[in-house]
Design a protein around this motif. Structure first.
Motif, PDB file in Angstrom:
ATOM      1  N   PHE A 167     -17.647  30.708 -13.938  1.00  0.00           N
ATOM      2  CA  PHE A 167     -17.707  29.539 -13.493  1.00  0.00           C
ATOM      3  C   PHE A 167     -16.876  28.583 -14.191  1.00  0.00           C
ATOM      4  O   PHE A 167     -16.638  27.379 -13.594  1.00  0.00           O
ATOM      5  CB  PHE A 167     -19.347  28.960 -13.573  1.00  0.00           C
ATOM      6  N   GLU A 168     -16.216  29.259 -15.254  1.00  0.00           N
ATOM      7  CA  GLU A 168     -15.194  28.172 -15.802  1.00  0.00           C
ATOM      8  C   GLU A 168     -13.913  28.220 -14.887  1.00  0.00           C
ATOM      9  O   GLU A 168     -12.757  27.413 -15.257  1.00  0.00           O
ATOM     10  CB  GLU A 168     -14.710  28.839 -17.057  1.00  0.00           C
ATOM     11  N   SER A 169     -13.633  29.037 -13.832  1.00  0.00           N
ATOM     12  CA  SER A 169     -12.610  29.458 -13.065  1.00  0.00           C
ATOM     13  C   SER A 169     -12.895  28.467 -11.815  1.00  0.00           C
ATOM     14  O   SER A 169     -11.901  28.586 -10.829  1.00  0.00           O
ATOM     15  CB  SER A 169     -11.949  30.671 -12.765  1.00  0.00           C
ATOM     16  N   CYS A 170     -13.699  27.672 -11.583  1.00  0.00           N
ATOM     17  CA  CYS A 170     -14.198  26.950 -10.445  1.00  0.00           C
ATOM     18  C   CYS A 170     -13.021  26.055 -10.011  1.00  0.00           C
ATOM     19  O   CYS A 170     -12.602  25.242 -10.740  1.00  0.00           O
ATOM     20  CB  CYS A 170     -15.470  26.287 -10.427  1.00  0.00           C
ATOM     21  N   LEU A 171     -12.693  25.892  -8.782  1.00  0.00           N
ATOM     22  CA  LEU A 171     -11.789  24.895  -8.210  1.00  0.00           C
ATOM     23  C   LEU A 171     -12.464  23.661  -7.543  1.00  0.00           C
ATOM     24  O   LEU A 171     -11.737  22.518  -7.566  1.00  0.00           O
ATOM     25  CB  LEU A 171     -10.973  25.790  -7.067  1.00  0.00           C
ATOM     26  N   LEU A 172     -13.601  23.803  -7.222  1.00  0.00           N
ATOM     27  CA  LEU A 172     -14.522  22.599  -6.933  1.00  0.00           C
ATOM     28  C   LEU A 172     -15.891  22.896  -6.937  1.00  0.00           C
ATOM     29  O   LEU A 172     -16.293  24.277  -6.990  1.00  0.00           O
ATOM     30  CB  LEU A 172     -14.196  22.798  -5.195  1.00  0.00           C
ATOM     31  N   ASP A 207     -29.280  25.023   6.589  1.00  0.00           N
ATOM     32  CA  ASP A 207     -30.682  24.312   7.091  1.00  0.00           C
ATOM     33  C   ASP A 207     -31.821  24.286   5.979  1.00  0.00           C
ATOM     34  O   ASP A 207     -32.713  24.927   6.260  1.00  0.00           O
ATOM     35  CB  ASP A 207     -31.257  25.161   8.470  1.00  0.00           C
ATOM     36  N   SER A 208     -31.665  23.335   5.079  1.00  0.00           N
ATOM     37  CA  SER A 208     -32.537  23.199   3.947  1.00  0.00           C
ATOM     38  C   SER A 208     -32.654  21.840   3.516  1.00  0.00           C
ATOM     39  O   SER A 208     -31.522  21.063   3.448  1.00  0.00           O
ATOM     40  CB  SER A 208     -31.785  24.206   2.936  1.00  0.00           C
ATOM     41  N   THR A 209     -33.532  21.559   2.921  1.00  0.00           N
ATOM     42  CA  THR A 209     -33.945  20.212   2.484  1.00  0.00           C
ATOM     43  C   THR A 209     -33.791  20.227   0.729  1.00  0.00           C
ATOM     44  O   THR A 209     -34.136  19.165   0.080  1.00  0.00           O
ATOM     45  CB  THR A 209     -34.994  19.512   2.778  1.00  0.00           C
ATOM     46  N   GLN A 210     -33.871  21.501   0.235  1.00  0.00           N
ATOM     47  CA  GLN A 210     -33.891  21.628  -0.903  1.00  0.00           C
ATOM     48  C   GLN A 210     -32.645  21.295  -1.731  1.00  0.00           C
ATOM     49  O   GLN A 210     -31.639  21.291  -1.284  1.00  0.00           O
ATOM     50  CB  GLN A 210     -33.978  23.165  -1.475  1.00  0.00           C
ATOM     51  N   ARG A 211     -32.667  20.784  -2.990  1.00  0.00           N
ATOM     52  CA  ARG A 211     -31.505  20.394  -3.823  1.00  0.00           C
ATOM     53  C   ARG A 211     -30.797  21.721  -4.090  1.00  0.00           C
ATOM     54  O   ARG A 211     -31.188  22.747  -4.674  1.00  0.00           O
ATOM     55  CB  ARG A 211     -31.914  19.769  -5.138  1.00  0.00           C
ATOM     56  N   GLY A 212     -29.372  21.559  -3.829  1.00  0.00           N
ATOM     57  CA  GLY A 212     -28.570  22.725  -3.965  1.00  0.00           C
ATOM     58  C   GLY A 212     -27.156  22.323  -4.364  1.00  0.00           C
ATOM     59  O   GLY A 212     -26.883  21.031  -4.673  1.00  0.00           O
ATOM     60  N   TYR A 213     -26.481  23.274  -5.089  1.00  0.00           N
ATOM     61  CA  TYR A 213     -25.146  22.702  -5.708  1.00  0.00           C
ATOM     62  C   TYR A 213     -24.108  24.051  -5.188  1.00  0.00           C
ATOM     63  O   TYR A 213     -24.532  25.256  -4.862  1.00  0.00           O
ATOM     64  CB  TYR A 213     -25.291  23.183  -7.162  1.00  0.00           C
ATOM     65  N   PHE A 214     -22.814  23.476  -4.982  1.00  0.00           N
ATOM     66  CA  PHE A 214     -21.681  24.331  -4.384  1.00  0.00           C
ATOM     67  C   PHE A 214     -20.766  24.616  -5.299  1.00  0.00           C
ATOM     68  O   PHE A 214     -20.154  23.735  -6.224  1.00  0.00           O
ATOM     69  CB  PHE A 214     -21.341  23.783  -3.252  1.00  0.00           C
ATOM     70  N   SER A 215     -20.238  25.725  -5.583  1.00  0.00           N
ATOM     71  CA  SER A 215     -19.215  26.268  -6.632  1.00  0.00           C
ATOM     72  C   SER A 215     -18.275  27.207  -5.686  1.00  0.00           C
ATOM     73  O   SER A 215     -18.586  28.137  -4.924  1.00  0.00           O
ATOM     74  CB  SER A 215     -19.754  26.874  -7.864  1.00  0.00           C
ATOM     75  N   LEU A 216     -16.739  26.730  -5.867  1.00  0.00           N
ATOM     76  CA  LEU A 216     -15.753  27.648  -5.261  1.00  0.00           C
ATOM     77  C   LEU A 216     -14.928  28.040  -6.427  1.00  0.00           C
ATOM     78  O   LEU A 216     -14.192  27.340  -7.044  1.00  0.00           O
ATOM     79  CB  LEU A 216     -14.980  26.716  -4.485  1.00  0.00           C
ATOM     80  N   CYS A 217     -14.888  29.543  -6.739  1.00  0.00           N
ATOM     81  CA  CYS A 217     -14.189  29.744  -8.055  1.00  0.00           C
ATOM     82  C   CYS A 217     -13.054  31.025  -7.570  1.00  0.00           C
ATOM     83  O   CYS A 217     -13.433  31.618  -6.424  1.00  0.00           O
ATOM     84  CB  CYS A 217     -15.062  30.578  -8.949  1.00  0.00           C
ATOM     85  N   ASP A 218     -12.198  31.114  -8.352  1.00  0.00           N
ATOM     86  CA  ASP A 218     -11.052  32.380  -7.981  1.00  0.00           C
ATOM     87  C   ASP A 218     -11.112  33.641  -9.194  1.00  0.00           C
ATOM     88  O   ASP A 218     -10.741  34.620  -8.782  1.00  0.00           O
ATOM     89  CB  ASP A 218      -9.798  31.955  -8.105  1.00  0.00           C
ATOM     90  N   GLN A 219     -12.332  33.350 -10.035  1.00  0.00           N
ATOM     91  CA  GLN A 219     -12.359  34.594 -10.871  1.00  0.00           C
ATOM     92  C   GLN A 219     -13.803  35.126 -10.757  1.00  0.00           C
ATOM     93  O   GLN A 219     -14.532  34.489 -11.122  1.00  0.00           O
ATOM     94  CB  GLN A 219     -11.896  34.424 -12.450  1.00  0.00           C
ATOM     95  N   TYR A 220     -13.826  36.568 -10.356  1.00  0.00           N
ATOM     96  CA  TYR A 220     -15.021  37.052  -9.979  1.00  0.00           C
ATOM     97  C   TYR A 220     -14.847  38.554  -9.906  1.00  0.00           C
ATOM     98  O   TYR A 220     -13.801  38.902  -9.952  1.00  0.00           O
ATOM     99  CB  TYR A 220     -15.876  36.716  -8.826  1.00  0.00           C
ATOM    100  N   GLU A 221     -15.853  39.214 -10.369  1.00  0.00           N
ATOM    101  CA  GLU A 221     -15.886  40.758 -10.216  1.00  0.00           C
ATOM    102  C   GLU A 221     -17.119  41.314  -9.274  1.00  0.00           C
ATOM    103  O   GLU A 221     -18.159  40.575  -9.295  1.00  0.00           O
ATOM    104  CB  GLU A 221     -16.260  41.365 -11.315  1.00  0.00           C
ATOM    105  N   GLN A 222     -16.701  41.974  -8.195  1.00  0.00           N
ATOM    106  CA  GLN A 222     -17.687  42.527  -7.187  1.00  0.00           C
ATOM    107  C   GLN A 222     -17.789  44.112  -7.318  1.00  0.00           C
ATOM    108  O   GLN A 222     -16.873  44.493  -7.336  1.00  0.00           O
ATOM    109  CB  GLN A 222     -17.162  42.240  -5.698  1.00  0.00           C
TER     110      GLN A 222
END
Length: 202
Positions: free
Chosen positions: A144-149, A120-135
């Motif tokens: 962000f070099e491993s993003c699939l989409l 629920d936002s009218t702000q400009r946004g960007y989506f990334s789906l990645c498989d390499q991350y550390e939590q």
């Protein structure tokens, strides 16, 4: 003529000549030296006398002692084992016709991930789906070099169907905004119980 015979002959000749005269002695010594030099000092070809052998050294022997043995008790014969049939080895698959596949396996290398973002936002946004991350707790670092989409949100929404490789079972989705507000993270894992894989952010 061997060296021993030559030496005896020379000694006898020398002894005889020393008795006769001194002049003859020098001739005899010269003759003796010539004789020894001409024959090469011995040790050659047709020596028929065997070389002397060194005396044998006696070998000490230790007396043999025997210890009386104690009688052993007879053992009871064991029953022979019944031979077992050897297992027949399973032949390795040599062609595609020999492969055995579980009925639940659909032989697909990929699956489709349905992505539905509805913020629920009218702000400009960007989506990334990645498989390499550390939590680490609440801290998440994404490669962000491993993003699939990657894709821009349209008034806070994005709908996609993405083919994902079977080995990519855990992904992270990141929605971030151009106004500098904190990004939204959503962790996704493959659901074995579901026929349809879905990632929803709202």
């Amino acid at each position: 003529m061997n060296a021993l015979t030559q030496t005896k002959l020379a000694a006898n000749t020398l002894l005889t000549l020393t008795k006769t005269s001194t002049k003859t002695t020098s001739v005899a010594v010269t003759l003796l030296l010539t004789l020894l030099t001409a024959c090469g000092g011995g040790g050659g070809g047709d020596d028929s006398s065997p070389a002397p052998t060194p005396a044998a050294t006696p070998v000490a022997t230790t007396p043999v002692t025997t210890t009386p043995t104690t009688p052993t008790t007879p053992t009871t014969p064991t029953t022979p084992e019944t031979p077992t049939e050897p297992e027949t080895p399973t032949e390795p698959a040599t062609s595609i016709d020999d492969l055995v596949v579980d009925a639940d396996f659909d032989l697909q290398a990929t699956f489709t991930l349905a992505i539905d973002v509805g913020l629920d936002s009218t702000q400009r946004g960007y989506f990334s789906l990645c498989d390499q991350y550390e939590q680490n707790g609440a801290d998440i670092k994404v490669n962000f070099e491993s993003c699939l989409l990657r894709g821009a949100l349209d008034e806070g929404s994005l709908t996609e169907g993405l083919l994902v490789a079977n080995h990519q079972q855990n992904l992270v989705a990141v929605v971030w905004f151009y106004d500098g507000s904190d990004p939204v993270y959503e962790m996704w894992s493959y659901d074995q119980e579901s026929d349809e894989q879905r990632l929803t952010i709202n």
